[in-house]
Write a protein that holds these residues in place. Structure first.
Motif, short mmCIF file in Angstrom:
data_model
loop_
_atom_site.label_atom_id
_atom_site.label_comp_id
_atom_site.label_asym_id
_atom_site.label_seq_id
_atom_site.Cartn_x
_atom_site.Cartn_y
_atom_site.Cartn_z
N GLU A 120 0.82 -1.21 0.00
CA GLU A 120 0.00 0.00 0.00
C GLU A 120 0.86 1.26 0.00
O GLU A 120 0.42 2.32 -0.40
N SER A 121 2.09 1.14 0.48
CA SER A 121 2.99 2.28 0.53
C SER A 121 3.39 2.68 -0.89
O SER A 121 3.92 1.87 -1.65
N PRO A 122 3.16 3.92 -1.27
CA PRO A 122 3.53 4.35 -2.63
C PRO A 122 5.03 4.25 -2.88
O PRO A 122 5.45 3.93 -3.99
N LEU A 123 5.83 4.50 -1.86
CA LEU A 123 7.28 4.45 -2.04
C LEU A 123 7.74 3.03 -2.39
O LEU A 123 8.49 2.83 -3.36
N ALA A 124 7.28 2.04 -1.65
CA ALA A 124 7.67 0.66 -1.91
C ALA A 124 7.11 0.18 -3.25
O ALA A 124 7.80 -0.46 -4.04
N HIS A 125 5.87 0.51 -3.53
CA HIS A 125 5.25 0.07 -4.78
C HIS A 125 5.94 0.71 -5.99
O HIS A 125 6.21 0.03 -6.98
N ASN A 126 6.24 1.99 -5.90
CA ASN A 126 6.90 2.68 -7.02
C ASN A 126 8.31 2.16 -7.24
O ASN A 126 8.78 2.09 -8.37
N ALA A 127 9.00 1.78 -6.17
CA ALA A 127 10.34 1.21 -6.32
C ALA A 127 10.27 -0.11 -7.08
O ALA A 127 11.06 -0.36 -8.00
N ALA A 128 9.30 -0.95 -6.74
CA ALA A 128 9.14 -2.22 -7.46
C ALA A 128 8.72 -1.96 -8.91
O ALA A 128 9.16 -2.64 -9.83
N HIS A 129 7.87 -0.97 -9.11
CA HIS A 129 7.41 -0.63 -10.45
C HIS A 129 8.58 -0.15 -11.32
O HIS A 129 8.69 -0.52 -12.49
N ASP A 130 9.45 0.68 -10.75
CA ASP A 130 10.60 1.17 -11.49
C ASP A 130 11.55 0.04 -11.87
O ASP A 130 12.13 0.04 -12.95
N VAL A 131 11.70 -0.94 -10.98
CA VAL A 131 12.56 -2.09 -11.29
C VAL A 131 11.98 -2.86 -12.47
O VAL A 131 12.70 -3.33 -13.33
N ARG A 132 10.68 -2.98 -12.54
CA ARG A 132 10.06 -3.67 -13.68
C ARG A 132 10.36 -2.92 -14.98
O ARG A 132 10.59 -3.53 -16.01
N HIS A 133 10.35 -1.60 -14.95
CA HIS A 133 10.68 -0.83 -16.14
C HIS A 133 12.15 -1.01 -16.52
O HIS A 133 12.48 -1.14 -17.70
N ILE A 134 13.04 -1.00 -15.53
CA ILE A 134 14.47 -1.12 -15.79
C ILE A 134 14.79 -2.49 -16.42
O ILE A 134 15.63 -2.59 -17.30
N THR A 135 14.12 -3.54 -15.95
CA THR A 135 14.39 -4.88 -16.44
C THR A 135 13.53 -5.23 -17.66
O THR A 135 13.50 -6.38 -18.09
N VAL A 136 12.84 -4.26 -18.22
CA VAL A 136 12.04 -4.38 -19.43
C VAL A 136 10.98 -5.47 -19.28
O VAL A 136 10.77 -6.29 -20.17
N LYS A 137 10.32 -5.49 -18.16
CA LYS A 137 9.21 -6.40 -17.93
C LYS A 137 7.91 -5.62 -18.09
O LYS A 137 7.80 -4.47 -17.69
N PRO A 138 6.90 -6.22 -18.68
CA PRO A 138 5.62 -5.50 -18.84
C PRO A 138 4.93 -5.31 -17.49
O PRO A 138 4.99 -6.19 -16.63
N CYS A 139 4.35 -4.17 -17.29
CA CYS A 139 3.68 -3.92 -16.03
C CYS A 139 2.35 -3.19 -16.22
O CYS A 139 1.63 -3.00 -15.27
N HIS A 140 2.03 -2.79 -17.42
CA HIS A 140 0.77 -2.06 -17.63
C HIS A 140 -0.16 -2.89 -18.49
O HIS A 140 0.21 -3.63 -19.30
#
Length: 63
Positions: free
Chosen positions: A43-63
């Motif tokens: 629920e924490s935006p900081l933790a969620h956004n960190a995981a989301h950014d890692v998905r972008h860096i590793t070129v994994k689909p997230c949307h």
């Protein structure tokens, strides 16, 4: 009759030695999955956004 001191012994790999290696590996994998999903669905935006950014860096689909 051969001398008993000249006999070479090969190490025997048993089921117990495989358990010795597999248990820590499975424990680390389980912990990694718990942390990854725990942070990804946090629920924490900081933790969620960190995981989301890692998905972008590793070129994994997230949307």
């Amino acid at each position: 009759m051969p001398d008993s001191t000249s006999v070479t012994h090969r190490p025997s790999y048993t089921h117990d030695s495989a358990r010795t290696v597999l248990r820590p590996l499975l424990a680390a994998a389980a912990l990694g999955l718990v942390v990854m999903y725990g942070v990804g669905f946090a629920e924490s935006p900081l933790a969620h956004n960190a995981a989301h950014d890692v998905r972008h860096i590793t070129v994994k689909p997230c949307h």
